[in-house]
Design a protein around this motif. Sequence first.
Motif, PDB file in Angstrom:
ATOM      1  N   GLU A 534      -8.680   9.175  -4.402  1.00 47.04           N
ATOM      2  CA  GLU A 534      -7.663  10.149  -4.794  1.00 47.04           C
ATOM      3  C   GLU A 534      -6.496   9.343  -5.377  1.00 47.04           C
ATOM      4  N   ALA A 535      -6.380   9.312  -6.681  1.00 47.35           N
ATOM      5  CA  ALA A 535      -5.415   8.435  -7.344  1.00 47.35           C
ATOM      6  C   ALA A 535      -4.273   9.239  -7.949  1.00 47.35           C
ATOM      7  N   THR A 536      -3.114   8.590  -8.040  1.00 46.36           N
ATOM      8  CA  THR A 536      -1.937   9.154  -8.682  1.00 46.36           C
ATOM      9  C   THR A 536      -1.214   8.041  -9.435  1.00 46.36           C
ATOM     10  N   PRO A 537      -0.713   8.296 -10.643  1.00 44.89           N
ATOM     11  CA  PRO A 537      -0.704   9.570 -11.368  1.00 44.89           C
ATOM     12  C   PRO A 537      -2.062   9.859 -12.004  1.00 44.89           C
ATOM     13  N   SER A 538      -2.339  11.141 -12.149  1.00 51.65           N
ATOM     14  CA  SER A 538      -3.601  11.526 -12.769  1.00 51.65           C
ATOM     15  C   SER A 538      -3.554  11.320 -14.284  1.00 51.65           C
ATOM     16  N   ARG A 554      -5.850   6.684  -2.466  1.00 53.97           N
ATOM     17  CA  ARG A 554      -6.319   6.746  -1.082  1.00 53.97           C
ATOM     18  C   ARG A 554      -7.836   6.846  -1.120  1.00 53.97           C
ATOM     19  N   MET A 555      -8.502   5.998  -0.361  1.00 54.64           N
ATOM     20  CA  MET A 555      -9.958   5.948  -0.358  1.00 54.64           C
ATOM     21  C   MET A 555     -10.444   5.567   1.034  1.00 54.64           C
ATOM     22  N   ARG A 556     -11.733   5.814   1.267  1.00 56.31           N
ATOM     23  CA  ARG A 556     -12.272   5.538   2.598  1.00 56.31           C
ATOM     24  C   ARG A 556     -12.141   4.055   2.940  1.00 56.31           C
ATOM     25  N   GLU A 557     -12.429   3.191   1.977  1.00 59.96           N
ATOM     26  CA  GLU A 557     -12.331   1.752   2.175  1.00 59.96           C
ATOM     27  C   GLU A 557     -11.975   1.100   0.851  1.00 59.96           C
ATOM     28  N   ALA A 558     -11.054   0.140   0.899  1.00 62.87           N
ATOM     29  CA  ALA A 558     -10.614  -0.537  -0.318  1.00 62.87           C
ATOM     30  C   ALA A 558     -11.659  -1.554  -0.745  1.00 62.87           C
ATOM     31  N   LYS A 559     -12.625  -1.069  -1.517  1.00 61.32           N
ATOM     32  CA  LYS A 559     -13.663  -1.951  -2.031  1.00 61.32           C
ATOM     33  C   LYS A 559     -14.017  -1.507  -3.443  1.00 61.32           C
TER      34      LYS A 559
END
Length: 742
Positions: A534-538, A554-559
């Motif tokens: 889920e990234a910003t800015p779109s 925001r993501m489950r894991e930074a990979k």
Amino acid sequence: MDRPLPVQTFRRLPVTRRAIAEPLPRNLLIGPLVAALLAAFGGPPARAQPAGAAAAEAGGGTLLLRHGGAAPVAAPRLAADAAIAVSGPTARATITQAFRNTTAEWVEGTYLFPLPEDAAVDAMRLVVGDRVIVADIRERQAARRDYEAARAEGKAAALTEQQRPNLFTNAVANIAPGETVLVQIQYQQSVRRSGDTYSLRLPTVAAPRYSPAPPAVQQAAEGREAPDPVPDRHAIAAPVLDPARHGPVNPLTLSVDLKAGFALGSVASATHAITVEAPSDRERRIGLRDGATAADRDFELTWTPAPGASPGVGLFRERVAGAEAVLAVVTPPATALPAAPMPRDVIFVIDNSGSMGGTSIRQAKASLLVGLDRLRPGDRFNVIRFDDTMETVFPDLVAADATHLDAARRFVAGLEARGGTEMLAPLQAALRDARPEEIGRVRQVVFLTDGAIGDEARIFSAIAEARGRTRLFMVGIGSAPNGHLMRHAAELGRGTFTQISTVGEVADRMRELLVKLESPVVTDLAATFSEEAEATPSLLPDLYRGEPVTIAARMREAKGTLTLTGRIGGAPWRTVLRLDEAQDGAGIGKVWARARIGEAETARITGRMTPEAADAAILRLALDHGLTTRLTSLVAVDATPRRPKAARLARTDLPLNLPAGWDFEAVFGQDLPHVPGRAAPGRPAEPGRPAEPGRRAELIPATTGTIALPQTGTDSELRLLIGAALIGLALLMRAASRRVAP
């Protein structure tokens, strides 16, 4: 010696999500000292004034406020301390406000104050004597009901509400006579970067804002009244002191603990005199040289890396609630080959309204003249000026030749600050593109203003609707500009925001901006995560050389990877980042949530989301991350009633300083108190112009209004003690000599 507002002690308190009231630990038993220090600059509690009194007791220096026809009441005194800790790309700020009731009555005080436009406000504490009440985040209406109930029951309570993303109010109920209470607010924000310069800004005063009056006529066809462009106009207004009659109030002390994450070069402030200590090559400790300052201008701190230490990419992550938040700051290469310059159409818009009086109008005129000087043969331009009217120099775009430039310079030189700030019409005129299909030219609007308006939503909507191929560059003028308006307007207009705080900065800041306007733009910018995020800015903006792009996700894991692509001039540009190489950071999750909330607000204003869907998204993010927003507030309520039932509660709005460099008469008219027919803030007293609806808080001039700022950063108290001891010793020696004299 101890600081007047010992913020460092409060940061040791454990944060809980429930209100608590318990004895302070030993290291917090400092309330009496705080009260004594505040008493040193506030003076003794004032005697109760008779009903209808129009002036303070002679010599007392008390500021009296009244609302409409109500009897005036004395304003509480306020002092504030800001402690900011910078860790790489983020900053954590703790603002402590001390409210001192100088009267013999129980008081509720309301204070309007600014914060950075991207501040993620997530914590508040109320300190009353030896009790600490920790606030909860609640839906706005529920928080307001709890606060009002506590106020009526005589309980100590505090309420922090957001009026704009950069404008908040604190209400503190049931302050006892002669008592000092502390309200401590904490927030997270991002550090700004432009090229190799990093910056942090702290607004200290809420500048008076011009609110256009609602339409006076009904929409007969629909049988309803037109909507008010500023429905919350009363919430963003506060009484303002005339600096010709009153000394500064609301003293501020400040400290910054800077840990940049790289070896530091210069550390400076163009707005305040500072002291800088260097514990290591990567750390600095910054304070105000004079110990305390009037809250009348934004504080700005800038720093640069030591030669060779500048990071090309900043990549940080933080694990929060079972997921990871990622923050990427990427700067396009400054060594890219310049493309052949394209001819430009540049429309300069200058605000000459009353709020631009004093030094602001000189800064704006000087900035515009620098812009005119940078135009090249082949460029076209025009100049628009506005207050509550507007005027263009030429009917249409004209060639940037000597004749037209001389005419524009004469026009600019003759401008004076007056009238209201009707920004919508000149903005629409500047964005109106008579040649939308024309190719081979760049169309740019350079908008110079302090942004002191209350109808920001109309401005954002107009930009989203009419920007087309135009790029909007906002230039913030003066000591306390509306950062929320300026930065967000530039983002929507796919341009940049430049702040000019002093006349001495005009040449350098404008030259930096104009070089960007002439430099190759990074277009077709896109960001792609290899994993779900889920990234910003779109929608990524266009970038100019040296301007970084900041992406939060925001993501489950930074990979996996983050890939940025675009074009610089005619050449492709691409950067790939490995997310598992991100450094640990603090507050990344708050920064991401605040950015997502801002996107939802923009989507609501521009119609990309329904109001219901946007509010639902904002409320969910705010409650999940504990943030103060338009829909949520922080409320702290003590459990025990303290005000006697028979005692009345006086309600006051605390006065603000006029921002440094502003002309009081140009903003408010000739004098206070306000009388029928006299100009309201930012509005000329024109015959036939309707008055703004509702009451306005007014200031009643006191016999003496000066409050000396405490010089708490000096050793004045120690010197007073030494002086008293020396005087005492001299008296003893004199008495002894008399006894032994023949």
